[in-house]
Design an enzyme around this catalytic site. Structure first.
Site, PDB file in Angstrom:
ATOM      1  N   SER A 194       0.848  -1.203   0.000  1.00 40.17           N
ATOM      2  CA  SER A 194       0.000   0.000   0.000  1.00 40.17           C
ATOM      3  C   SER A 194       0.874   1.240   0.000  1.00 40.17           C
ATOM      4  CB  SER A 194      -0.870   0.021   1.263  1.00 40.17           C
ATOM      5  OG  SER A 194      -1.503   1.278   1.410  1.00 40.17           O
ATOM      6  N   TYR A 212      -1.342  -0.812  10.330  1.00 38.23           N
ATOM      7  CA  TYR A 212      -1.551  -1.180   8.916  1.00 38.23           C
ATOM      8  C   TYR A 212      -0.351  -0.731   8.078  1.00 38.23           C
ATOM      9  CZ  TYR A 212      -3.780  -1.223   4.256  1.00 38.23           C
ATOM     10  OH  TYR A 212      -4.084  -1.439   2.921  1.00 38.23           O
TER      11      TYR A 212
HETATM   12  P1  NAD Z   1     -11.696  -5.943   0.388  1.00 37.75           P
HETATM   13  O1  NAD Z   1     -12.071  -5.788   1.821  1.00 37.75           O
HETATM   14  O2  NAD Z   1     -12.692  -5.670  -0.668  1.00 37.75           O
HETATM   15  O3  NAD Z   1     -11.102  -7.413   0.145  1.00 37.75           O
HETATM   16  C1  NAD Z   1     -10.250  -8.046   1.071  1.00 37.75           C
HETATM   17  C2  NAD Z   1     -10.600  -9.516   1.093  1.00 37.75           C
HETATM   18  O4  NAD Z   1      -9.702 -10.203   1.997  1.00 37.75           O
HETATM   19  C3  NAD Z   1     -12.025  -9.812   1.585  1.00 37.75           C
HETATM   20  O5  NAD Z   1     -12.697 -10.613   0.634  1.00 37.75           O
HETATM   21  C4  NAD Z   1     -11.809 -10.561   2.901  1.00 37.75           C
HETATM   22  O6  NAD Z   1     -12.793 -11.539   3.169  1.00 37.75           O
HETATM   23  C5  NAD Z   1     -10.455 -11.194   2.652  1.00 37.75           C
HETATM   24  N1  NAD Z   1      -9.786 -11.618   3.891  1.00 37.75           N
HETATM   25  C6  NAD Z   1      -9.754 -10.978   5.094  1.00 37.75           C
HETATM   26  N2  NAD Z   1      -9.086 -11.723   5.994  1.00 37.75           N
HETATM   27  C7  NAD Z   1      -8.675 -12.845   5.347  1.00 37.75           C
HETATM   28  C8  NAD Z   1      -7.950 -14.001   5.749  1.00 37.75           C
HETATM   29  N3  NAD Z   1      -7.503 -14.139   7.003  1.00 37.75           N
HETATM   30  N4  NAD Z   1      -7.715 -14.973   4.832  1.00 37.75           N
HETATM   31  C9  NAD Z   1      -8.187 -14.837   3.560  1.00 37.75           C
HETATM   32  N5  NAD Z   1      -8.877 -13.770   3.130  1.00 37.75           N
HETATM   33  C10 NAD Z   1      -9.120 -12.789   4.011  1.00 37.75           C
HETATM   34  O7  NAD Z   1     -10.416  -5.015   0.202  1.00 37.75           O
HETATM   35  P2  NAD Z   1      -9.601  -4.503  -1.068  1.00 37.75           P
HETATM   36  O8  NAD Z   1      -9.665  -3.037  -1.054  1.00 37.75           O
HETATM   37  O9  NAD Z   1      -9.947  -5.254  -2.294  1.00 37.75           O
HETATM   38  O10 NAD Z   1      -8.135  -4.887  -0.585  1.00 37.75           O
HETATM   39  C11 NAD Z   1      -7.328  -5.853  -1.212  1.00 37.75           C
HETATM   40  C12 NAD Z   1      -5.878  -5.616  -0.795  1.00 37.75           C
HETATM   41  O11 NAD Z   1      -5.462  -4.331  -1.284  1.00 37.75           O
HETATM   42  C13 NAD Z   1      -5.672  -5.584   0.715  1.00 37.75           C
HETATM   43  O12 NAD Z   1      -4.435  -6.226   1.014  1.00 37.75           O
HETATM   44  C14 NAD Z   1      -5.581  -4.109   1.022  1.00 37.75           C
HETATM   45  O13 NAD Z   1      -4.867  -3.847   2.186  1.00 37.75           O
HETATM   46  C15 NAD Z   1      -4.877  -3.599  -0.212  1.00 37.75           C
HETATM   47  N6  NAD Z   1      -5.035  -2.178  -0.482  1.00 37.75           N
HETATM   48  C16 NAD Z   1      -6.259  -1.638  -0.733  1.00 37.75           C
HETATM   49  C17 NAD Z   1      -6.358  -0.273  -0.998  1.00 37.75           C
HETATM   50  C18 NAD Z   1      -7.674   0.392  -1.290  1.00 37.75           C
HETATM   51  O14 NAD Z   1      -7.708   1.628  -1.358  1.00 37.75           O
HETATM   52  N7  NAD Z   1      -8.742  -0.338  -1.499  1.00 37.75           N
HETATM   53  C19 NAD Z   1      -5.210   0.518  -0.999  1.00 37.75           C
HETATM   54  C20 NAD Z   1      -3.989  -0.062  -0.739  1.00 37.75           C
HETATM   55  C21 NAD Z   1      -3.914  -1.425  -0.493  1.00 37.75           C
END
Ligand code: NAD
Length: 250
Positions: free
Chosen positions: A141, A156
């Protein structure tokens, strides 16, 4: 020829409907890969895979459970004969300030983001090494690079910075075996990870700091994951790819 023709890919945390993992799985499938969507809940992982059609698979896998990661990797290697690509995408976040991070918050956020990335990587590496090829893409991130500042708390940012260190150290170790490991650092992407906890005022403030003038979309990240998963990036390993609309140029 499609970029991932004949490739087999695992994506963790990829059942979330508007999430980065789901969009990446769909793009990989469009480009010829067979994908496994892993998530906490078997039914939603299966439903997400079914939506893609074809031979795609949905399986339950809590990435904080080392035995579960090993079981799922062995199952998929048995079905497919090999695993070419792993996207460590599962992640959770919490908007806490430093003095509010309790041990349970630390454990939850570090475990899913960092420990999960370690465990799933360890589960697929022996097969990739034996095959002499493989691409691992870790979702970090912008918070890791600039010290949070969007939504997630310092735990985080620390977890995502840990992913960058892990990415680079593993990349160095496994490069002689033909395996590449890279990280993606998304900025603000419109998904459900903030669970409605980002106020309109906060959102406006974040958007105002993005030179491209919009929030990222899941497909913006998926395209970068496709590049890193494919042979287009054959000479890239240990890199961090920024997908942030210019919000952090460094
Ligand atoms: P999201 O919440 O839509 O998806 C995350 C998924 O991870 C969910 O389906 C959840 O059920 C699953 N999950 C949670 N705990 C878990 C576990 N122990 N084992 C397996 N699966 C698990 O979020 P997103 O925005 O799609 O995020 C995806 C990745 O991108 C994450 O690592 C997040 O930190 C990173 N990220 C997101 C953003 C953003 O702005 N959306 C920015 C930077 C990084």
């Amino acid at each position: 020829m499609a970029l991932l023709d004949g490739k087999f890919a695992i994506l963790t945390g990829a059942a979330s409907a508007r999430g980065l993992g789901r969009a990446t799985a769909a793009m990989f499938a469009e480009h010829g890969a067979t994908v496994a969507i892993l998530d906490l809940d078997a039914a939603s992982a299966e439903a997400a895979a079914a939506e893609l059609g074809g031979d795609h698979v949905g399986l339950a896998c809590d990435v904080t459970d080392k035995a579960a990661c090993e079981r799922v990797a062995a199952d998929l290697a048995g079905r497919w004969g090999r695993i070419d690509i792993l996207v460590n995408n599962a992640g959770i976040t919490e908007p806490l300030r430093i003095m509010d991070v309790e041990p349970a918050n630390y454990d939850a956020v570090l475990d899913v983001n960092l420990r999960g990335t370690l465990y799933m990587t360890q589960a697929v590496l022996p097969g990739m090494r034996a095959a002499g090829t493989g691409s691992i893409v870790n979702i970090s991130s912008v918070s890791a690079q600039r010290g949070g500042g969007i939504f997630g708390g310092p735990h985080y940012a620390a977890a995502k910075a840990g992913i960058l260190g892990l990415t680079k150290a593993v990349a160095r170790e496994v490069a002689p075996d033909g395996v590449r490991v890279n990280a993606i650092c998304p900025g603000f992407i419109a998904t459900d990870i903030t669970a409605g906890k980002l106020s309109d005022a906060q959102k406006a403030q974040v958007l105002a700091a993005i030179p491209v003038g919009r929030a990222g979309e899941a497909r913006d990240v998926a395209g970068c994951a496709l590049f890193l998963a494919s042979d287009l990036s054959a000479y890239c390993t240990g890199t961090e790819l920024d997908v942030n609309g210019g919000s952090h140029i460094h």
